[in-house]
Design a protein around this motif. Structure first.
Motif, PDB file in Angstrom:
ATOM      1  N   SER A 214      65.425  54.212  27.274  1.00 53.40           N
ATOM      2  CA  SER A 214      65.394  53.473  26.008  1.00 53.40           C
ATOM      3  C   SER A 214      64.464  54.133  25.015  1.00 53.40           C
ATOM      4  CB  SER A 214      64.926  52.040  26.233  1.00 53.40           C
ATOM      5  OG  SER A 214      65.668  51.419  27.224  1.00 53.40           O
ATOM      6  N   LEU A 215      63.330  54.661  25.503  1.00 55.17           N
ATOM      7  CA  LEU A 215      62.352  55.266  24.600  1.00 55.17           C
ATOM      8  C   LEU A 215      62.919  56.498  23.916  1.00 55.17           C
ATOM      9  CD1 LEU A 215      58.916  55.246  26.436  1.00 55.17           C
ATOM     10  CD2 LEU A 215      59.384  54.313  24.199  1.00 55.17           C
ATOM     11  N   PHE A 216      63.563  57.334  24.693  1.00 52.76           N
ATOM     12  CA  PHE A 216      64.008  58.601  24.137  1.00 52.76           C
ATOM     13  C   PHE A 216      65.504  58.649  23.884  1.00 52.76           C
ATOM     14  CE2 PHE A 216      59.967  60.477  24.236  1.00 52.76           C
ATOM     15  CZ  PHE A 216      59.305  59.967  25.335  1.00 52.76           C
ATOM     16  N   LEU A 217      66.147  57.508  24.013  1.00 51.10           N
ATOM     17  CA  LEU A 217      67.572  57.382  23.700  1.00 51.10           C
ATOM     18  C   LEU A 217      68.386  58.465  24.390  1.00 51.10           C
ATOM     19  CD1 LEU A 217      67.351  56.347  19.976  1.00 51.10           C
ATOM     20  CD2 LEU A 217      67.818  54.937  21.935  1.00 51.10           C
ATOM     21  N   THR A 218      68.058  58.699  25.653  1.00 47.70           N
ATOM     22  CA  THR A 218      68.838  59.660  26.432  1.00 47.70           C
ATOM     23  C   THR A 218      69.175  58.992  27.746  1.00 47.70           C
ATOM     24  OG1 THR A 218      66.917  60.516  27.551  1.00 47.70           O
ATOM     25  CG2 THR A 218      67.557  61.610  25.535  1.00 47.70           C
ATOM     26  N   ASP A 219      69.955  59.675  28.559  1.00 45.77           N
ATOM     27  CA  ASP A 219      70.215  59.158  29.890  1.00 45.77           C
ATOM     28  C   ASP A 219      69.794  60.214  30.886  1.00 45.77           C
ATOM     29  OD1 ASP A 219      73.092  57.585  31.477  1.00 45.77           O
ATOM     30  OD2 ASP A 219      70.959  57.623  31.941  1.00 45.77           O
TER      31      ASP A 219
ATOM     32  N   VAL B 240      43.990  61.728  33.664  1.00 46.95           N
ATOM     33  CA  VAL B 240      45.193  61.571  32.838  1.00 46.95           C
ATOM     34  C   VAL B 240      44.994  60.368  31.930  1.00 46.95           C
ATOM     35  CG1 VAL B 240      47.360  60.325  33.291  1.00 46.95           C
ATOM     36  CG2 VAL B 240      47.125  62.632  34.058  1.00 46.95           C
ATOM     37  N   ASN B 241      45.620  60.386  30.766  1.00 43.74           N
ATOM     38  CA  ASN B 241      45.580  59.206  29.893  1.00 43.74           C
ATOM     39  C   ASN B 241      46.476  58.141  30.496  1.00 43.74           C
ATOM     40  OD1 ASN B 241      44.075  60.529  27.866  1.00 43.74           O
ATOM     41  ND2 ASN B 241      45.941  61.512  27.135  1.00 43.74           N
ATOM     42  N   ILE B 242      45.887  57.020  30.907  1.00 47.44           N
ATOM     43  CA  ILE B 242      46.713  55.967  31.512  1.00 47.44           C
ATOM     44  C   ILE B 242      47.010  54.904  30.461  1.00 47.44           C
ATOM     45  CG2 ILE B 242      46.828  54.168  33.237  1.00 47.44           C
ATOM     46  CD1 ILE B 242      45.191  55.700  35.027  1.00 47.44           C
ATOM     47  N   ILE B 243      48.274  54.565  30.342  1.00 44.31           N
ATOM     48  CA  ILE B 243      48.654  53.439  29.489  1.00 44.31           C
ATOM     49  C   ILE B 243      49.303  52.407  30.398  1.00 44.31           C
ATOM     50  CG2 ILE B 243      50.080  52.705  27.561  1.00 44.31           C
ATOM     51  CD1 ILE B 243      49.864  55.429  26.401  1.00 44.31           C
ATOM     52  N   PRO B 244      48.632  51.269  30.666  1.00 47.59           N
ATOM     53  CA  PRO B 244      49.259  50.266  31.529  1.00 47.59           C
ATOM     54  C   PRO B 244      50.286  49.457  30.747  1.00 47.59           C
ATOM     55  CG  PRO B 244      47.063  49.551  30.885  1.00 47.59           C
ATOM     56  CD  PRO B 244      47.282  50.880  30.235  1.00 47.59           C
ATOM     57  N   LEU B 245      51.397  49.163  31.404  1.00 49.58           N
ATOM     58  CA  LEU B 245      52.451  48.372  30.776  1.00 49.58           C
ATOM     59  C   LEU B 245      52.811  47.214  31.678  1.00 49.58           C
ATOM     60  CD1 LEU B 245      54.988  51.157  29.812  1.00 49.58           C
ATOM     61  CD2 LEU B 245      53.385  50.056  28.296  1.00 49.58           C
TER      62      LEU B 245
ATOM     63  N   HIS C  44      60.491  39.625  20.781  1.00 54.92           N
ATOM     64  CA  HIS C  44      60.931  39.512  22.165  1.00 54.92           C
ATOM     65  C   HIS C  44      60.026  40.292  23.099  1.00 54.92           C
ATOM     66  CE1 HIS C  44      65.400  38.267  21.267  1.00 54.92           C
ATOM     67  NE2 HIS C  44      64.517  37.471  20.727  1.00 54.92           N
ATOM     68  N   CYS C  45      59.613  41.498  22.657  1.00 63.18           N
ATOM     69  CA  CYS C  45      58.756  42.304  23.524  1.00 63.18           C
ATOM     70  C   CYS C  45      58.044  43.355  22.696  1.00 63.18           C
ATOM     71  CB  CYS C  45      59.570  42.974  24.628  1.00 63.18           C
ATOM     72  SG  CYS C  45      60.595  44.314  24.033  1.00 63.18           S
ATOM     73  N   ASP C  46      57.173  44.109  23.340  1.00 58.22           N
ATOM     74  CA  ASP C  46      56.357  45.088  22.624  1.00 58.22           C
ATOM     75  C   ASP C  46      56.931  46.487  22.682  1.00 58.22           C
ATOM     76  OD1 ASP C  46      53.388  43.485  23.937  1.00 58.22           O
ATOM     77  OD2 ASP C  46      54.530  43.096  22.112  1.00 58.22           O
ATOM     78  N   PHE C  47      58.216  46.602  22.920  1.00 60.45           N
ATOM     79  CA  PHE C  47      58.805  47.928  23.065  1.00 60.45           C
ATOM     80  C   PHE C  47      58.615  48.770  21.807  1.00 60.45           C
ATOM     81  CE2 PHE C  47      61.645  51.109  24.535  1.00 60.45           C
ATOM     82  CZ  PHE C  47      62.358  51.531  23.431  1.00 60.45           C
ATOM     83  N   VAL C  48      58.844  48.138  20.655  1.00 60.53           N
ATOM     84  CA  VAL C  48      58.742  48.901  19.406  1.00 60.53           C
ATOM     85  C   VAL C  48      57.320  49.409  19.224  1.00 60.53           C
ATOM     86  CG1 VAL C  48      58.914  48.741  16.916  1.00 60.53           C
ATOM     87  CG2 VAL C  48      60.624  47.662  18.333  1.00 60.53           C
ATOM     88  N   LYS C  49      56.340  48.537  19.564  1.00 61.34           N
ATOM     89  CA  LYS C  49      54.944  48.962  19.414  1.00 61.34           C
ATOM     90  C   LYS C  49      54.667  50.160  20.311  1.00 61.34           C
ATOM     91  CE  LYS C  49      52.698  44.724  17.942  1.00 61.34           C
ATOM     92  NZ  LYS C  49      53.489  43.566  18.361  1.00 61.34           N
ATOM     93  N   LEU C  50      55.183  50.077  21.557  1.00 62.21           N
ATOM     94  CA  LEU C  50      54.934  51.187  22.482  1.00 62.21           C
ATOM     95  C   LEU C  50      55.558  52.458  21.955  1.00 62.21           C
ATOM     96  CD1 LEU C  50      54.088  52.333  25.258  1.00 62.21           C
ATOM     97  CD2 LEU C  50      56.335  51.704  26.070  1.00 62.21           C
ATOM     98  N   ARG C  51      56.779  52.346  21.482  1.00 57.67           N
ATOM     99  CA  ARG C  51      57.459  53.555  21.018  1.00 57.67           C
ATOM    100  C   ARG C  51      56.738  54.154  19.826  1.00 57.67           C
ATOM    101  NH1 ARG C  51      63.186  52.740  18.710  1.00 57.67           N
ATOM    102  NH2 ARG C  51      61.899  51.731  17.160  1.00 57.67           N
TER     103      ARG C  51
ATOM    104  N   LEU D  13      53.488  55.680  21.090  1.00 60.93           N
ATOM    105  CA  LEU D  13      53.624  56.851  21.945  1.00 60.93           C
ATOM    106  C   LEU D  13      54.192  58.033  21.177  1.00 60.93           C
ATOM    107  CD1 LEU D  13      53.330  57.691  24.888  1.00 60.93           C
ATOM    108  CD2 LEU D  13      55.657  57.024  25.256  1.00 60.93           C
ATOM    109  N   ILE D  14      55.193  57.769  20.365  1.00 64.13           N
ATOM    110  CA  ILE D  14      55.904  58.878  19.764  1.00 64.13           C
ATOM    111  C   ILE D  14      55.509  59.083  18.321  1.00 64.13           C
ATOM    112  CG2 ILE D  14      58.184  59.768  19.229  1.00 64.13           C
ATOM    113  CD1 ILE D  14      59.236  58.156  21.543  1.00 64.13           C
ATOM    114  N   ARG D  15      55.418  57.990  17.581  1.00 62.85           N
ATOM    115  CA  ARG D  15      55.290  58.189  16.144  1.00 62.85           C
ATOM    116  C   ARG D  15      53.864  58.340  15.669  1.00 62.85           C
ATOM    117  NH1 ARG D  15      60.185  54.171  14.217  1.00 62.85           N
ATOM    118  NH2 ARG D  15      61.651  55.083  15.693  1.00 62.85           N
ATOM    119  N   SER D  16      52.898  57.816  16.374  1.00 66.77           N
ATOM    120  CA  SER D  16      51.554  57.997  15.832  1.00 66.77           C
ATOM    121  C   SER D  16      50.572  58.677  16.763  1.00 66.77           C
ATOM    122  CB  SER D  16      50.979  56.656  15.359  1.00 66.77           C
ATOM    123  OG  SER D  16      51.300  55.627  16.248  1.00 66.77           O
ATOM    124  N   HIS D  17      50.722  58.483  18.053  1.00 70.26           N
ATOM    125  CA  HIS D  17      49.656  58.986  18.908  1.00 70.26           C
ATOM    126  C   HIS D  17      50.050  60.091  19.869  1.00 70.26           C
ATOM    127  CE1 HIS D  17      47.979  55.249  17.399  1.00 70.26           C
ATOM    128  NE2 HIS D  17      46.801  55.690  17.738  1.00 70.26           N
TER     129      HIS D  17
END
Lengths: 355, 381
Positions: free
Chosen positions: B73-78, B192-197, B287-294, B297-301
């Protein structure tokens, strides 16, 4: 001797399955008038209502799978300790503990003494080897207690029954397959107690995922030779078999538990309210809680007790008697000593348990 | 007379004019007196775009928590098209593996080489003692390899396989962190940078999500786990950005939902999960924090994650390694010969020479500083 053969004949209660005046009995004595044998059902009912009955249920599964909530939902009362508000001090116990709590609930004049046995700490450690041993030990201890009471010379009129009649095993809804721990537990305990596996917190699975997951779980259980309740070998007749087959096809039940009520379409229903809708616990389209409840309580409650008494307990008893060369009946108050005395192997007759 | 006045006037005025002209000219010169290095960021941008970026992301957690779905879902690939799920019998003797999938993604001319490191088998066995060992070994291995390459002769094309970020999936079914979660994070937080989800967050009601997040945050603090911290906003950023940043920080750990399927919701086709009681939309912020994570992870940090890996985790590893090397040197009383810690023939001697040179330089600079300080003291007196 370790060969255990379950007894072939289950002592049937002295109640005819169908009323006798519908068809003439094939074996001889034609009834010349109405006797009133069928009123025995009514007599039994009255007695049951007076004495009430016991039911012991054990819940096993990792912490947080909603075990206490489900039991509360099943019996519509706060019978199990609620652990949703854990404080920092209530840490995960280092070994599996066994905690039992009893309540008397009443419905329609019938009293039931419900005992819920909880197993906190199961499967929560890093190393979970043999975490089923305390549970197995507890179950066998209950059988031992009952056996001791039975074998006494001066027996109580109604032996208190603390044997576990039903063990609900909670499977984590990963959607992939059973975990190693699940298989190990069920392998060790399916021959000792009635296990009913349920898929916990199933509101995390869509319908397709649910069907796939259930199929995979059933296949795995079959592949490992694990027989859950209702066991195929104890089906008595075709009617039983067809009923039970339907249930076996639907197992494991995917359940959701809740003790909060919400307003849906003008009705108050038990459910879970999320940002995208309300999961109704008793709606068969949402989850299989009502199936589980009807199965466990409304149709097979008595059968669970019977199988425990007649099959599992008898297996344990036979093993104990064979191991000791016959238990010497003792007066109450003394511990049973394993004395290898040359006793004539007399059949210890057990009284049929009052319900 | 007046005639002459008239003659001089224009001279004066012309002089004045030329003065003003000069003034005008100097202003113009001042505007044009810029060197032109303000275009450096653009040049860097062009070069980077040509070179492309790389990013290594590790996902860890028990099986069945939706890791693969979230990555898709994050990278829109399979990435996991032909994956075969093992059943429990097959998994009896499985140990924790490390698998890598690499995919090249391009967007608006910018190329990203994304590597996903997966850890199947983590936490699945009955006895999970030290199940994080293969993972810590892997991260150390990547650091070691980079260290060697850095000290090598051909440094132009170093392959950077260091893990830039680890997404750790906490099951939503529990009451907080479990012992295995705590041990894993403690073993890896300095590498390693740990991001708990919080995974599969669609089985929690909003109040349960909040309770669980609070609990997890408390426990992370209680056990002293150093998860990835978002860098502070610069003070000259816009208010809106600062507000967003604050919200982001208060939302951790993110409660996420992933989906491989597209459903129809509110007249649009969105990624989501269809339930009999409603539709969960992955990209819906309520509904969830997916957009924030994306976004994080990708757009700002993304770049900051790489920086922290290079500047903090890798440097820690390197310092630790060099310390070990030098202490071994002192122990064995050998000065020039290469040691078997990093079995390289000549580069080892080179690094040692470099270190010695740097040490001497430092000493010299310190001496100079002292001399200067002395001189200043004398001047004052």
């Amino acid at each position: 001797m370790s060969e255990i053969v379950p007894p072939e004949v289950r002592p049937k209660p002295a109640v005819p399955a169908k009323p006798s005046h519908v068809a003439p009995p094939s074996s001889g004595s034609a009834l010349l008038g109405y006797i009133g044998i069928d009123t025995i059902i009514e007599q039994m009912r009255k007695k049951t209502m007076k004495t009430g009955f016991d039911f012991n249920i054990m819940v096993v599964g990792q912490s947080g799978l909603g075990k206490s909530t489900l039991v509360n939902t099943l019996f519509k009362s706060q019978v199990s300790r609620r652990s949703t508000s854990w404080s920092r001090d209530e840490k995960i116990p280092k070994t599996v503990e066994i905690k039992s709590a009893s309540h008397v609930i009443e419905e329609g004049g019938v009293k039931m003494k419900l005992t819920v046995v909880d197993t906190p700490g199961f499967g929560d450690q890093i190393n979970n080897e043999n975490c089923w041993e305390p549970i197995s030990k507890y179950i066998n201890e209950q059988y031992e207690k009952f056996l001791k009471e039975e074998v006494n010379i001066a027996r109580k009129k109604r032996i208190p029954d603390t044997r576990v009649h039903c063990c609900l095993y909670f499977i984590s809804p990963t959607g992939h397959s059973l975990r190693q721990l699940d298989i190990e537990f069920m392998k060790h305990l399916s021959r000792v107690v009635n296990i009913i596996p349920v898929i916990a917190k199933s509101d995390t699975l869509t319908l397709d995922e649910k069907t796939e997951f259930k199929q995979r779980v059933r296949k795995e259980l079959e592949a490992c030779g694990i027989e859950c309740y209702p066991q195929k070998e104890f089906d008595e007749d075709m009617e039983d078999k067809s009923d039970n087959d339907k249930i076996r096809e639907a197992m494991p039940f995917a359940v959701v538990g809740s003790d909060k009520e919400y307003q849906v379409n003008g009705k108050r229903v038990l459910g879970r309210k999320t940002a995208w809708g309300v999961v109704e616990v008793e709606n068969p389209n949402h989850c299989e809680f009502s199936l589980l409840r009807d199965f466990m309580i409304r149709s097979h409650l008595q059968d669970l007790k019977e199988v425990t008494h007649n099959i599992h307990y008898e297996t344990y008893r036979a093993k104990r008697l064979n191991d000791n060369g016959g238990l010497h009946p003792i007066s109450s108050g003394q511990d049973t000593q394993e004395i290898p005395m040359p006793i004539k192997h007399t059949q210890v007759i057990s009284k049929p348990t009052k319900f | 007379m007046t005639y002459r006045w008239a003659q001089t006037e224009p001279e004066q005025s012309r002089a004045a004019e030329s003065e003003t002209n000069v003034n005008v000219l100097t202003c113009v010169f001042q505007d044009k007196q810029y060197v032109g290095f303000a275009t450096l960021p653009n040049q860097v941008h062009r070069k980077s775009v040509k070179k492309g970026f790389d990013f290594t992301l590790m996902v860890a957690g028990e099986s069945g928590l939706g890791k693969s779905t979230l990555v898709n879902s994050l990278f829109l690939t399979d990435l996991y098209k032909d994956r075969k799920l093992l059943n429990a019998e097959e998994r009896i003797n499985q140990t924790v593996e490390i698998t890598k999938h690499t995919v090249d993604i391009e967007e608006k001319g910018v190329k990203l080489k994304l590597t996903i490191v997966d850890t199947p088998g983590f936490g699945d066995a009955v006895n999970n003692n030290e199940c994080w060992r293969p993972i810590t070994d892997y991260t150390d291995q990547q650091f070691e390899q980079y260290f060697r390459d850095e000290s090598g002769l051909n440094r132009k094309n170093i392959l950077d396989n260091r893990v830039h970020c680890c997404l750790y999936f906490i099951p939503p079914f529990g009451h907080g962190l479990r012992p295995v979660d705590v041990e894993f994070m403690k073993a890896l937080h300095e590498k390693v940078n740990i991001i708990p989800l919080i995974s599969k967050a669609d089985c929690l009601t909003p109040s349960e999500v909040k309770k669980l997040k609070d609990r997890v945050r408390d426990e992370i603090e209680h056990f002293g786990i150093k998860v990835y911290q978002f860098p502070e906003c610069d003070s000259d950023e816009e208010e809106e950005f600062k507000q967003m940043d604050k919200e982001l920080k208060e939302c951790t750990p993110f409660a996420v939902i992933g989906s491989n399927t597209v459903v129809e919701a509110r007249g649009q086709r969105v990624r989501g999960r269809l339930y009999p009681w409603g539709i969960v939309e992955v990209e819906n912020q309520s509904h969830c924090d997916f957009v924030k994570l994306r976004n994080m992870l990708i757009r700002s940090h993304m770049h900051d994650l790489k920086d922290v890996t290079c500047d903090v985790h890798y440097e820690n590893y390197r310092a630790h390694c060099i310390q070990e090397m030098t202490s071994k040197l002192a122990q064995d009383n050998r000065t020039g010969s290469p040691l078997p810690i990093l079995p390289l023939p000549t580069p080892d001697v080179e690094t040692e020479k470099l270190i010695k040179m740097k040490d001497e330089e430092l000493k010299r600079m310190q001496e100079m500083l002292e001399k200067m300080q002395q001189q200043m003291h004398e001047k004052d007196q």
